[in-house]
Scaffold this motif. Structure first.
Motif: not given
Lengths: 268, 331
Positions: B150-155
């Motif tokens: 919910n709070d971590q996004y891998l770009l």
């Protein structure tokens, strides 16, 4: 307007109008830019603000700023074209598509078969042949019409009789078209093994006429058909003219009959 | 380049992008997820309505617009792999190929930066795998996002332009564990999508074995009985690109517009002289399936259906492409 858009037409001014029948008129158009086309290729003709339709020019296929078209009144845009007067402006883009295979046809016995307005689709090919008789020495034209009083290019008949073997038949006097073409085929004397044919007729008639040709010894590989389909873009982008595995606009509109036989009168 | 963003940092990044470009991101509107101007982060739900097609091949546009003023760049966040496959495999080849390429399409395509998202929560109607796709992106976009939690996004940047967009972004590098998490997320999505449909249509469908059924008139009449010819399936499809070139009244000037067209519309196959090659709905309905599942494969080497499921979700008559394919196999 400066544009690279492939959909942008050039201006074409109507410089002459000749009625051919009550429903068909010939228009002579003067273009801004010279075009050259091969017989059977088509152009898209725009009535500004109203509509656009595909058709094959009827004039001799030489590089020129003047072309001729013959149009039958049979829908919204064609009716509007018929209302145009000398000096009015329309648009054209093209030429597009693949026309008649002139290299393959040269030297062969050619039989052109037209029914009614189909003759319009053959006219520029006829002009090409007449201008290059050394490549196309042997020509027969069979022209059938359903109504004696509505015959396109009847004023040219004398000339045609002088230039090549020309038979006309009116199906008003025949019980069926097949019989008409059959009778004509039995009259003509040619080397069917070395013959190629072009049929410009309604799709519902093509198979019947082709059968007669097949019986005479011309295979469907040697029969060519100018197909008519709804076209919107003319350049293979809109998919409206797809017929079987082909785009009529890019792969045709002139097809070898054996390639499209199964899809005649339909699209799949 | 791989970077991990917290939700707050991702919002900051998006806000920064919105200063230099028009930024569209997925937005939950009622039941649907639609692209709209950036407000909040909603990257998990699939599919996003209005496919990539809407942004590079709009529903209506002037046909000669290429000389018009430069458009400002667009960043589209949330594009799924199905749309990217459709754009790369079909739309680009038609409109940006060698023959009669379309200057406006090329301009809009170039102006649109694609930020793709892995399918975290594929819908029940998703079936990309059976069409030859996968529910995540490894190429074809500028940046790809995997929601890890919910709070971590891998770009991950997948192009030079993507790399530029991620520069100076104050995010941290990725850990081994997070890369493994991404694999797990992708595996889960893959399995979920695989369970939605089990007939392989990736190499086209109408083969000899199906010909008999596919030619049965009654069969198609039955299938198309509920179709109301609205064209929703065509318009929501990321690969249906049929257009009609219409005239706009403008006295002796040429002005044409290109508008999406639908093969289900009665006029699609009509021509002058009141002739219509496919006057019956059942024939046009059948044509749509043959086009998607066979003609497009023959022409482009990829299935015309990319399995996004939008036609299933958008059909007011509840017609489901998968059931039609199943029916053809069973009959």
């Amino acid at each position: 307007m400066k544009t690279n858009s492939p959909y942008f037409p050039q201006t074409a001014k109507i410089i002459e109008i000749r009625p051919e029948t009550s429903l068909v008129k010939s228009f002579r158009l003067s273009l801004d830019n010279e075009i050259s086309f091969s017989p059977g290729e088509f152009i898209m003709l725009t009535i500004p603000g109203e509509g656009e339709f595909p058709l094959t020019p009827t004039s001799e296929p030489i590089k020129s700023t003047v072309i001729e078209v013959a149009v039958k009144k049979e829908g919204y845009a064609t009716e509007l074209l018929h209302e145009k007067r000398i000096g009015d402006v329309v648009g054209i883009r093209g030429p597009y598509g693949k026309g008649y295979p002139l290299t393959e046809l040269s030297g062969r016995d050619l039989i052109l078969i037209a029914q009614d307005e189909g003759i319009i689709q053959l006219h520029s090919l006829l002009m090409k042949i007449l201008s290059d008789r050394s490549r196309f020495p042997r020509l027969t034209l069979l022209y059938e019409f359903l109504n004696d009083r509505e015959v396109v290019y009847s004023s040219k008949f004398n000339n045609w009789h002088n230039e090549f073997i020309f038979y006309k038949t009116s199906s008003e006097n025949n019980s069926s078209t097949k019989k008409g073409i059959d009778q004509l085929l039995s009259k003509i004397d040619l080397d069917f093994d070395k013959a190629s044919a072009v049929i410009a007729a309604p799709e519902s008639m093509i198979k019947k006429i082709a059968l007669s040709l097949n019986m005479s010894g011309i295979s469907s590989e040697q029969i060519w058909i100018p197909l008519v389909r709804n076209m919107s873009c003319g350049i293979g982008k809109c998919r409206h003219c797809i017929t079987g595995d082909y785009y009529v606009c890019k792969d045709g509109p002139v097809f070898r009959l054996s390639d499209i036989y199964d899809t005649l009168g339909s699209i799949l | 380049m791989h970077l991990v963003f917290s939700e707050r940092k991702l919002k900051n990044l998006f806000s920064k992008w919105s200063l230099e470009a028009q930024l569209f991101t997925p937005d939950i509107q009622g039941r649907l997820v639609m692209y709209s101007e950036f407000a909040d982060i909603n990257l998990k739900k699939t599919p996003v309505w209005g496919s990539l097609k809407n942004y590079i091949l709009p529903s209506r546009r002037a046909a000669f617009e290429d000389s018009a003023k430069e458009k400002s760049p667009l960043i589209l966040v949330g594009v799924r792999n199905c749309d990217i496959r459709g754009a790369l495999g079909i739309l680009d080849r038609v409109f940006a190929g060698k023959e009669f390429s379309d200057p406006l399409y090329k301009k809009m395509r170039k102006n649109t930066l694609i930020v793709s998202v892995d399918c975290f929560m594929p819908a029940d109607t998703c079936f990309c795998i059976q069409t030859g796709g996968i529910p995540f992106v490894s190429a074809g976009s500028d940046i790809n996002i995997t929601p890890l939690s919910n709070d971590q996004y891998l770009l991950e940047s997948l192009s030079l332009e993507g790399k530029r967009l991620l520069s100076n972004s104050n995010a941290r590098g990725v850990s081994e564990l997070e890369l493994r998490m991404r694999n797990d997320i992708r595996d889960t999505a893959f399995k979920k999508v695989q369970g939605n449909f089990n007939i392989d249509i990736s190499r086209g469908f109408f083969k000899k074995t199906h010909t008999e059924t596919s030619e049965k008139k009654e069969y198609w009449e039955e299938l198309s009985a509920n179709c109301i010819q609205c064209g929703a399936c065509n318009f929501t499809c990321p690969t249906c690109y049929c257009t009609i070139l219409n005239e706009v009244s403008s006295r002796n000037k040429f002005f044409k517009v290109l508008q999406w067209d639908s093969c289900l519309f009665r006029g699609y196959f009509s021509r002058a002289g009141k002739k219509n090659l496919l006057p019956k709905l059942s024939e046009r309905f059948r044509y749509r399936y043959i086009c998607k599942l066979s003609l497009m494969y023959t022409e482009f080497g990829i299935s015309g259906c990319v399995g996004c499921g939008r036609c299933i979700q958008s059909c007011p008559a509840m017609i489901d492409m998968r059931e039609i394919i199943r029916g053809l196999c069973e009959n």
